[in-house]
Motif scaffolding. Structure first.
Motif, PDB file in Angstrom:
ATOM      1  N   TRP A  50      -9.529 -14.496   7.446  1.00 44.53           N
ATOM      2  CA  TRP A  50     -10.206 -14.823   6.189  1.00 44.53           C
ATOM      3  C   TRP A  50     -10.730 -13.546   5.541  1.00 44.53           C
ATOM      4  CZ3 TRP A  50     -10.724 -18.255  10.321  1.00 44.53           C
ATOM      5  CH2 TRP A  50     -10.324 -19.584  10.062  1.00 44.53           C
ATOM      6  N   TYR A  51     -10.355 -13.320   4.303  1.00 43.21           N
ATOM      7  CA  TYR A  51     -10.817 -12.145   3.553  1.00 43.21           C
ATOM      8  C   TYR A  51     -12.234 -12.377   3.021  1.00 43.21           C
ATOM      9  CZ  TYR A  51      -9.150 -15.225  -0.187  1.00 43.21           C
ATOM     10  OH  TYR A  51      -8.942 -16.309  -1.007  1.00 43.21           O
ATOM     11  N   GLY A  52     -12.840 -11.274   2.565  1.00 52.96           N
ATOM     12  CA  GLY A  52     -14.165 -11.340   1.982  1.00 52.96           C
ATOM     13  C   GLY A  52     -14.124 -11.375   0.464  1.00 52.96           C
ATOM     14  N   GLY A  53     -15.289 -11.089  -0.135  1.00 54.55           N
ATOM     15  CA  GLY A  53     -15.409 -11.111  -1.588  1.00 54.55           C
ATOM     16  C   GLY A  53     -16.664 -11.798  -2.063  1.00 54.55           C
ATOM     17  N   GLY A  54     -17.656 -11.884  -1.176  1.00 54.66           N
ATOM     18  CA  GLY A  54     -18.948 -12.438  -1.559  1.00 54.66           C
ATOM     19  C   GLY A  54     -18.913 -13.899  -1.935  1.00 54.66           C
ATOM     20  N   TRP A  55     -17.940 -14.646  -1.419  1.00 56.03           N
ATOM     21  CA  TRP A  55     -17.749 -16.067  -1.738  1.00 56.03           C
ATOM     22  C   TRP A  55     -17.349 -16.285  -3.198  1.00 56.03           C
ATOM     23  CZ3 TRP A  55     -22.568 -14.996   0.880  1.00 56.03           C
ATOM     24  CH2 TRP A  55     -22.529 -15.244   2.251  1.00 56.03           C
TER      25      TRP A  55
ATOM     26  N   THR B 204     -31.880 -13.112  -0.366  1.00 60.84           N
ATOM     27  CA  THR B 204     -32.375 -12.133  -1.337  1.00 60.84           C
ATOM     28  C   THR B 204     -31.268 -11.664  -2.278  1.00 60.84           C
ATOM     29  OG1 THR B 204     -31.996 -10.357   0.279  1.00 60.84           O
ATOM     30  CG2 THR B 204     -34.217 -11.310   0.178  1.00 60.84           C
ATOM     31  N   ALA B 205     -30.022 -11.574  -1.782  1.00 60.74           N
ATOM     32  CA  ALA B 205     -28.904 -11.147  -2.620  1.00 60.74           C
ATOM     33  C   ALA B 205     -28.442 -12.302  -3.505  1.00 60.74           C
ATOM     34  CB  ALA B 205     -27.749 -10.670  -1.751  1.00 60.74           C
ATOM     35  N   LYS B 206     -28.087 -11.985  -4.747  1.00 59.59           N
ATOM     36  CA  LYS B 206     -27.675 -13.030  -5.689  1.00 59.59           C
ATOM     37  C   LYS B 206     -26.493 -13.831  -5.168  1.00 59.59           C
ATOM     38  CE  LYS B 206     -26.407 -13.874 -10.516  1.00 59.59           C
ATOM     39  NZ  LYS B 206     -25.369 -14.852 -10.161  1.00 59.59           N
TER      40      LYS B 206
ATOM     41  N   GLN C  28     -24.098  -3.425   1.857  1.00 54.18           N
ATOM     42  CA  GLN C  28     -23.908  -4.774   1.322  1.00 54.18           C
ATOM     43  C   GLN C  28     -24.317  -5.855   2.320  1.00 54.18           C
ATOM     44  OE1 GLN C  28     -20.214  -5.504  -0.854  1.00 54.18           O
ATOM     45  NE2 GLN C  28     -19.821  -3.306  -0.877  1.00 54.18           N
ATOM     46  N   VAL C  29     -23.905  -5.678   3.567  1.00 55.00           N
ATOM     47  CA  VAL C  29     -24.309  -6.601   4.630  1.00 55.00           C
ATOM     48  C   VAL C  29     -25.050  -5.772   5.677  1.00 55.00           C
ATOM     49  CG1 VAL C  29     -23.547  -8.200   6.415  1.00 55.00           C
ATOM     50  CG2 VAL C  29     -22.365  -8.147   4.216  1.00 55.00           C
ATOM     51  N   GLN C  30     -26.334  -5.963   5.769  1.00 59.89           N
ATOM     52  CA  GLN C  30     -27.152  -5.118   6.635  1.00 59.89           C
ATOM     53  C   GLN C  30     -26.791  -5.307   8.115  1.00 59.89           C
ATOM     54  OE1 GLN C  30     -29.168  -2.803   5.394  1.00 59.89           O
ATOM     55  NE2 GLN C  30     -28.516  -3.470   3.366  1.00 59.89           N
ATOM     56  N   PRO C  31     -26.809  -4.213   8.884  1.00 61.49           N
ATOM     57  CA  PRO C  31     -26.428  -4.286  10.296  1.00 61.49           C
ATOM     58  C   PRO C  31     -27.257  -5.251  11.131  1.00 61.49           C
ATOM     59  CG  PRO C  31     -26.462  -1.999   9.549  1.00 61.49           C
ATOM     60  CD  PRO C  31     -27.058  -2.824   8.441  1.00 61.49           C
ATOM     61  N   HIS C  32     -28.464  -5.605  10.675  1.00 63.75           N
ATOM     62  CA  HIS C  32     -29.280  -6.514  11.476  1.00 63.75           C
ATOM     63  C   HIS C  32     -28.583  -7.853  11.687  1.00 63.75           C
ATOM     64  CE1 HIS C  32     -30.605  -8.256   7.538  1.00 63.75           C
ATOM     65  NE2 HIS C  32     -30.620  -9.365   8.259  1.00 63.75           N
ATOM     66  N   ASN C  33     -27.665  -8.201  10.803  1.00 60.16           N
ATOM     67  CA  ASN C  33     -26.941  -9.460  10.974  1.00 60.16           C
ATOM     68  C   ASN C  33     -26.201  -9.493  12.303  1.00 60.16           C
ATOM     69  OD1 ASN C  33     -26.828 -11.277   8.324  1.00 60.16           O
ATOM     70  ND2 ASN C  33     -26.953  -9.136   7.682  1.00 60.16           N
ATOM     71  N   ALA C  34     -25.407  -8.480  12.557  1.00 59.12           N
ATOM     72  CA  ALA C  34     -24.666  -8.416  13.818  1.00 59.12           C
ATOM     73  C   ALA C  34     -25.577  -8.083  14.992  1.00 59.12           C
ATOM     74  CB  ALA C  34     -23.546  -7.384  13.723  1.00 59.12           C
ATOM     75  N   ASN C  35     -26.554  -7.214  14.757  1.00 60.30           N
ATOM     76  CA  ASN C  35     -27.480  -6.862  15.848  1.00 60.30           C
ATOM     77  C   ASN C  35     -28.223  -8.098  16.354  1.00 60.30           C
ATOM     78  OD1 ASN C  35     -26.767  -4.169  15.504  1.00 60.30           O
ATOM     79  ND2 ASN C  35     -28.518  -3.689  14.209  1.00 60.30           N
ATOM     80  N   ASN C  36     -28.723  -8.906  15.421  1.00 64.86           N
ATOM     81  CA  ASN C  36     -29.495 -10.086  15.811  1.00 64.86           C
ATOM     82  C   ASN C  36     -28.625 -11.136  16.490  1.00 64.86           C
ATOM     83  OD1 ASN C  36     -31.567  -8.737  14.584  1.00 64.86           O
ATOM     84  ND2 ASN C  36     -31.840 -10.183  12.903  1.00 64.86           N
ATOM     85  N   LEU C  37     -27.426 -11.356  15.956  1.00 63.70           N
ATOM     86  CA  LEU C  37     -26.547 -12.351  16.569  1.00 63.70           C
ATOM     87  C   LEU C  37     -26.089 -11.886  17.945  1.00 63.70           C
ATOM     88  CD1 LEU C  37     -25.044 -14.995  16.514  1.00 63.70           C
ATOM     89  CD2 LEU C  37     -23.208 -13.876  15.206  1.00 63.70           C
ATOM     90  N   THR C  38     -25.798 -10.596  18.078  1.00 64.10           N
ATOM     91  CA  THR C  38     -25.409 -10.060  19.386  1.00 64.10           C
ATOM     92  C   THR C  38     -26.522 -10.281  20.404  1.00 64.10           C
ATOM     93  OG1 THR C  38     -23.980  -8.375  18.398  1.00 64.10           O
ATOM     94  CG2 THR C  38     -24.735  -7.986  20.647  1.00 64.10           C
TER      95      THR C  38
END
Length: 296
Positions: free
Chosen positions: A78-83, A194-196, A234-244
């Motif tokens: 699945w590709y990206g593009g901010g939905w 927080t991001a539009k 664009q996507v802060q590293p805390h996303n992966a850090n927290n899920l990990t």
């Protein structure tokens, strides 16, 4: 007389030196560059624009052009593009990369904001998994060896389908079908919004916490590889850090790789042949998939 091949090589070399063209012009330009330098050699797009699902979605199927004709491991990308943006044709470079590595690759489109909101794009992802289960054998793929890969918003879909059991169950798909998942620079823990783009995409969710992949971390999750970029704004590293951290605390198999100096877009670019030297994104993800998609 200068040969056509020499002229093409000179053009490609210039574009690669400029580099930023692929980034500013978008993934379609990246796919063109990838094709010019032989990124598609050894691969074939065996189906294009195949209808699936219940909302007019379409997908492409790629595979290695030689070797085994059946029993191959399968990747849905699945590709990206901010939905909001993106289409499967522009991401041929990613499909070719994994097909060259020995996978049958399913590359689906999905509905976008503002026409839809959460959870439509996740439901489209689940319908793509169901289609793959039902049809991938005719292209040489083994649905019992299925991995999910996505970048950015696509990585969000990967995480939701891997962790939140609602979506595959709604499609009548055995939850165990996902044997490995790779998220490239994905958002997994981003509430409050927080991001539009996140605000728009998740607008109207009855419980916004239920839009968050981290909410569904579980001990029996399939192996996950979460990749981040050190300079991702664009996507802060805390996303992966927290899920990990959450998955590890539960005892689930998870690996986290960060590539210092790379941007959000660089990680996707590194799947293409012209920019593969930026980081071993392809090699690392293929090694992870190979290790977890072995024939039973």
């Amino acid at each position: 007389m200068v040969s056509r091949r020499v002229i093409l090589a000179a053009i490609v070399a210039l574009l690669v030196i400029v580099g930023g063209l692929a980034l500013t012009a978008g993934p379609m330009t990246l796919s063109v560059l990838d094709g010019l330098v032989g990124g598609g050699r050894g691969t074939a797009r065996v189906r294009s624009g195949v209808p699936f699902g219940t909302h007019g979605q379409t997908l492409d199927v790629w595979r290695p052009s030689g070797g085994a004709r059946e029993g191959l491991p399968v990747v849905i990308f699945w590709y990206g593009g901010g939905w909001v943006h993106g289409d499967r044709a522009a991401y041929a470079f990613a499909a070719r990369a994994y097909a060259k590595a020995g996978f049958v690759v399913v590359l689906p489109d999905y509905r976008k904001v503002p026409s839809v909101r959460f959870p439509a794009f996740v439901q489209d992802g689940a319908e793509a998994v169901r289609w793959t289960r039902d049809h991938v054998r005719q292209f040489g793929g083994d649905p019992g060896r299925l991995g999910l890969v996505g970048h950015s918003a696509g990585a969000y879909t990967v995480a939701m389908l891997t962790l939140d059991q609602r979506w595959l169950r709604a499609e009548g798909v055995d939850l165990a079908i996902v044997r490995a998942a790779v998220g490239l620079c994905g958002p997994y823990d981003f509430y409050p919004f927080t991001a539009k783009r996140a605000i728009d995409a998740m607008q109207g969710a009855a419980d916004p916490h239920m839009t968050q992949p981290i909410r569904f971390a579980r001990a029996d999750a399939p192996p996950m590889l979460l990749i981040t970029a050190g300079d991702d704004t664009q996507v802060q590293p805390h996303n992966a850090n927290n899920l990990t951290a959450r998955l590890r605390a539960l005892g689930a198999p998870v690996r986290h790789i960060d590539y210092p100096g790379l941007s959000h877009e660089n990680v996707a670019m590194a799947l293409s042949k012209p920019f593969r030297g930026k980081a071993p994104v392809l090699a690392d993800s293929v090694a992870f998939l190979d290790a977890n998609l072995k024939a039973r």
